[in-house]
Design a protein around this motif. Sequence first.
Motif, PDB file in Angstrom:
ATOM      1  N   TRP A  74       0.778  -1.132  -0.255  1.00  0.00           N
ATOM      2  CA  TRP A  74       0.337  -0.122   0.236  1.00  0.00           C
ATOM      3  C   TRP A  74       1.031   1.037  -0.406  1.00  0.00           C
ATOM      4  CZ3 TRP A  74      -5.761   0.136   2.441  1.00  0.00           C
ATOM      5  CH2 TRP A  74      -5.904  -1.514   1.778  1.00  0.00           C
ATOM      6  N   LYS A 130      -3.620   4.493  -1.006  1.00  0.00           N
ATOM      7  CA  LYS A 130      -3.431   3.051  -2.341  1.00  0.00           C
ATOM      8  C   LYS A 130      -3.737   2.179  -2.245  1.00  0.00           C
ATOM      9  CE  LYS A 130      -2.852   7.101  -6.073  1.00  0.00           C
ATOM     10  NZ  LYS A 130      -1.975   7.493  -7.390  1.00  0.00           N
ATOM     11  N   LYS A 131      -3.646   1.542  -2.522  1.00  0.00           N
ATOM     12  CA  LYS A 131      -3.259  -0.141  -2.468  1.00  0.00           C
ATOM     13  C   LYS A 131      -2.587  -0.746  -3.948  1.00  0.00           C
ATOM     14  CE  LYS A 131      -8.430  -2.178  -0.969  1.00  0.00           C
ATOM     15  NZ  LYS A 131      -9.444  -2.579  -1.243  1.00  0.00           N
ATOM     16  N   PRO A 132      -1.652  -1.887  -3.743  1.00  0.00           N
ATOM     17  CA  PRO A 132      -1.062  -2.385  -5.029  1.00  0.00           C
ATOM     18  C   PRO A 132      -1.137  -1.719  -5.939  1.00  0.00           C
ATOM     19  CG  PRO A 132      -0.922  -3.343  -2.654  1.00  0.00           C
ATOM     20  CD  PRO A 132      -1.994  -2.510  -2.776  1.00  0.00           C
ATOM     21  N   SER A 133      -2.313  -2.111  -6.461  1.00  0.00           N
ATOM     22  CA  SER A 133      -3.532  -2.411  -7.398  1.00  0.00           C
ATOM     23  C   SER A 133      -3.496  -0.699  -8.188  1.00  0.00           C
ATOM     24  CB  SER A 133      -5.126  -2.715  -7.790  1.00  0.00           C
ATOM     25  OG  SER A 133      -4.993  -1.623  -6.881  1.00  0.00           O
ATOM     26  N   ALA A 135      -5.727   1.560  -6.367  1.00  0.00           N
ATOM     27  CA  ALA A 135      -6.436   2.131  -6.418  1.00  0.00           C
ATOM     28  C   ALA A 135      -6.901   3.018  -4.651  1.00  0.00           C
ATOM     29  CB  ALA A 135      -7.923   0.845  -6.075  1.00  0.00           C
TER      30      ALA A 135
END
Length: 152
Positions: A74, A130-133, A135
């Motif tokens: 994250w 943010k998430k690793p993606s 998002a």
Amino acid sequence: MRHHTKAAAAAALATATAVGGLVTAAPASAAGSVHLTKIYYNSPGSDNGSNASLNAEYVQIKNSTSRAVSLKGWKLTDASRHTYTFGTYSLGAGKTVTVHTGKGRDTAAHRYQNSRAYVWNNTKDTATLKKPSGARVDSCSYNNARRAFVNC
């Protein structure tokens, strides 16, 4: 009657925002989530660049869910794209982690960006989680040089 209450609350928030110069994101905690709760953007005293002063600048993140959440990968960023990336780390249910700007020894409750310079502007900035993606999980902004912190 409910609509009037919501409208009055929205009007009060708009007035407070216009008067105080404070802008925050809507709370992400309604159904239980991982969210930003506080940015302490102007450390006490003069900005002398000492590690103690750097570490007095921080962001708090809370897990309001009923289970631990892995934050591995994250990212916490500011408007200038300074980025802190969580390594292997799990935020316990109902727990809060404080991410300090300076150097220190990571614990369950305190993480350190290991920066030698201030990250959070004293006048205005935006924190984004943010998430690793990539998002966006949550964000919190402030625009008030008269205060030292903002509750998100």
